[in-house]
Design a protein around this motif. Structure first.
Motif, PDB file in Angstrom:
ATOM      1  N   SER A 172     -48.764  17.174 -79.154  1.00 22.85           N
ATOM      2  CA  SER A 172     -48.582  18.445 -79.339  1.00 22.85           C
ATOM      3  C   SER A 172     -49.907  19.420 -79.427  1.00 22.85           C
ATOM      4  O   SER A 172     -50.009  20.526 -79.592  1.00 22.85           O
ATOM      5  CB  SER A 172     -47.949  18.782 -80.618  1.00 22.85           C
ATOM      6  OG  SER A 172     -46.767  17.972 -80.515  1.00 22.85           O
ATOM      7  N   LYS A 173     -51.090  18.633 -79.546  1.00 22.27           N
ATOM      8  CA  LYS A 173     -52.387  19.309 -80.051  1.00 22.27           C
ATOM      9  C   LYS A 173     -52.673  20.346 -79.256  1.00 22.27           C
ATOM     10  O   LYS A 173     -53.275  21.673 -79.909  1.00 22.27           O
ATOM     11  CB  LYS A 173     -53.218  18.336 -80.006  1.00 22.27           C
ATOM     12  CG  LYS A 173     -54.916  18.759 -80.426  1.00 22.27           C
ATOM     13  CD  LYS A 173     -55.794  17.639 -80.434  1.00 22.27           C
ATOM     14  CE  LYS A 173     -56.053  17.002 -79.486  1.00 22.27           C
ATOM     15  NZ  LYS A 173     -57.355  17.445 -78.436  1.00 22.27           N
ATOM     16  N   ASP A 174     -52.858  20.336 -77.951  1.00 22.53           N
ATOM     17  CA  ASP A 174     -53.248  21.457 -76.978  1.00 22.53           C
ATOM     18  C   ASP A 174     -52.457  22.488 -77.065  1.00 22.53           C
ATOM     19  O   ASP A 174     -52.990  23.565 -77.101  1.00 22.53           O
ATOM     20  CB  ASP A 174     -53.336  20.830 -75.629  1.00 22.53           C
ATOM     21  CG  ASP A 174     -54.604  19.710 -75.434  1.00 22.53           C
ATOM     22  OD1 ASP A 174     -55.760  19.986 -76.176  1.00 22.53           O
ATOM     23  OD2 ASP A 174     -54.545  19.024 -74.437  1.00 22.53           O
ATOM     24  N   ARG A 175     -51.080  22.374 -77.238  1.00 23.87           N
ATOM     25  CA  ARG A 175     -50.316  23.497 -77.305  1.00 23.87           C
ATOM     26  C   ARG A 175     -50.313  24.310 -78.560  1.00 23.87           C
ATOM     27  O   ARG A 175     -50.625  25.419 -78.573  1.00 23.87           O
ATOM     28  CB  ARG A 175     -48.999  22.985 -77.117  1.00 23.87           C
ATOM     29  CG  ARG A 175     -48.118  24.279 -77.127  1.00 23.87           C
ATOM     30  CD  ARG A 175     -46.507  23.791 -77.296  1.00 23.87           C
ATOM     31  NE  ARG A 175     -45.604  24.998 -77.471  1.00 23.87           N
ATOM     32  CZ  ARG A 175     -45.527  25.844 -78.071  1.00 23.87           C
ATOM     33  NH1 ARG A 175     -46.599  26.217 -78.961  1.00 23.87           N
ATOM     34  NH2 ARG A 175     -44.438  27.019 -78.041  1.00 23.87           N
ATOM     35  N   PHE A 176     -50.607  23.490 -79.769  1.00 23.81           N
ATOM     36  CA  PHE A 176     -50.982  24.054 -80.860  1.00 23.81           C
ATOM     37  C   PHE A 176     -51.924  25.060 -80.978  1.00 23.81           C
ATOM     38  O   PHE A 176     -52.358  26.039 -81.527  1.00 23.81           O
ATOM     39  CB  PHE A 176     -50.704  23.116 -82.158  1.00 23.81           C
ATOM     40  CG  PHE A 176     -51.060  23.706 -83.493  1.00 23.81           C
ATOM     41  CD1 PHE A 176     -50.322  24.698 -83.916  1.00 23.81           C
ATOM     42  CD2 PHE A 176     -52.033  23.218 -84.034  1.00 23.81           C
ATOM     43  CE1 PHE A 176     -50.589  25.322 -85.189  1.00 23.81           C
ATOM     44  CE2 PHE A 176     -52.095  23.635 -85.531  1.00 23.81           C
ATOM     45  CZ  PHE A 176     -51.348  24.663 -85.920  1.00 23.81           C
ATOM     46  N   LYS A 177     -53.266  24.138 -80.505  1.00 19.04           N
ATOM     47  CA  LYS A 177     -54.502  24.895 -80.714  1.00 19.04           C
ATOM     48  C   LYS A 177     -54.714  26.284 -79.527  1.00 19.04           C
ATOM     49  O   LYS A 177     -55.244  27.178 -80.057  1.00 19.04           O
ATOM     50  CB  LYS A 177     -55.402  23.712 -79.962  1.00 19.04           C
ATOM     51  CG  LYS A 177     -57.014  24.002 -80.344  1.00 19.04           C
ATOM     52  CD  LYS A 177     -57.757  22.732 -80.080  1.00 19.04           C
ATOM     53  CE  LYS A 177     -58.379  23.055 -78.815  1.00 19.04           C
ATOM     54  NZ  LYS A 177     -59.166  22.360 -78.115  1.00 19.04           N
TER      55      LYS A 177
END
Length: 131
Positions: free
Chosen positions: A98-103
């Motif tokens: 989920s990191k890239d989408r959240f960032k």
């Protein structure tokens, strides 16, 4: 993975210097990223580290003030993907995927750091990224 609107609003307020840091977590039941802790402007980097659980993953942003070699006062926003070795494998996978989408939801991040223990997030390491 959904992102609660409060995350974006509080990040905008951090950019306006209303907060020093924000700790985010993914809620198990709702499967969305939410704000867990807001660090006040007078709080330090150590306060951020003290708010990262030793056995659970989190995301965090920190507004670092520093002085350049040319003696200029600057500020940079760091994004942290906190994934301690002792956290559950499923949790690590959810946070990593989920990191890239959240960032992407947080416009204005200048540096990113992934860490599994506080030693990988020492202030010296953070400051070295700014030069």
């Amino acid at each position: 993975m959904a992102v609660n609107d409060e995350c974006k609003l509080k990040f905008l307020e951090l950019k306006k210097r209303n907060y020093r840091f924000i700790v985010f977590k993914i809620e198990d039941k709702s499967h969305q990223v939410v704000v867990e802790k807001l660090g006040q402007p007078n709080e330090s980097y150590n306060d951020l580290l003290n708010n990262l659980p030793s056995n659970e993953c989190r995301y965090a942003v920190f507004d670092l003030d520093f002085v350049t070699k040319e003696n200029c006062q600057k500020s940079k926003i760091f994004f942290f993907a906190w994934s301690p070795d002792s956290s559950r494998v499923r949790s690590k996978m959810i946070y990593a995927s989920s990191k890239d989408r959240f960032k992407r939801e947080l416009d204005g991040i200048q540096f990113e750091l992934q860490a599994t223990d506080v030693g990988e997030m020492s202030l010296d390491i953070i400051k070295s990224r700014t030069y």
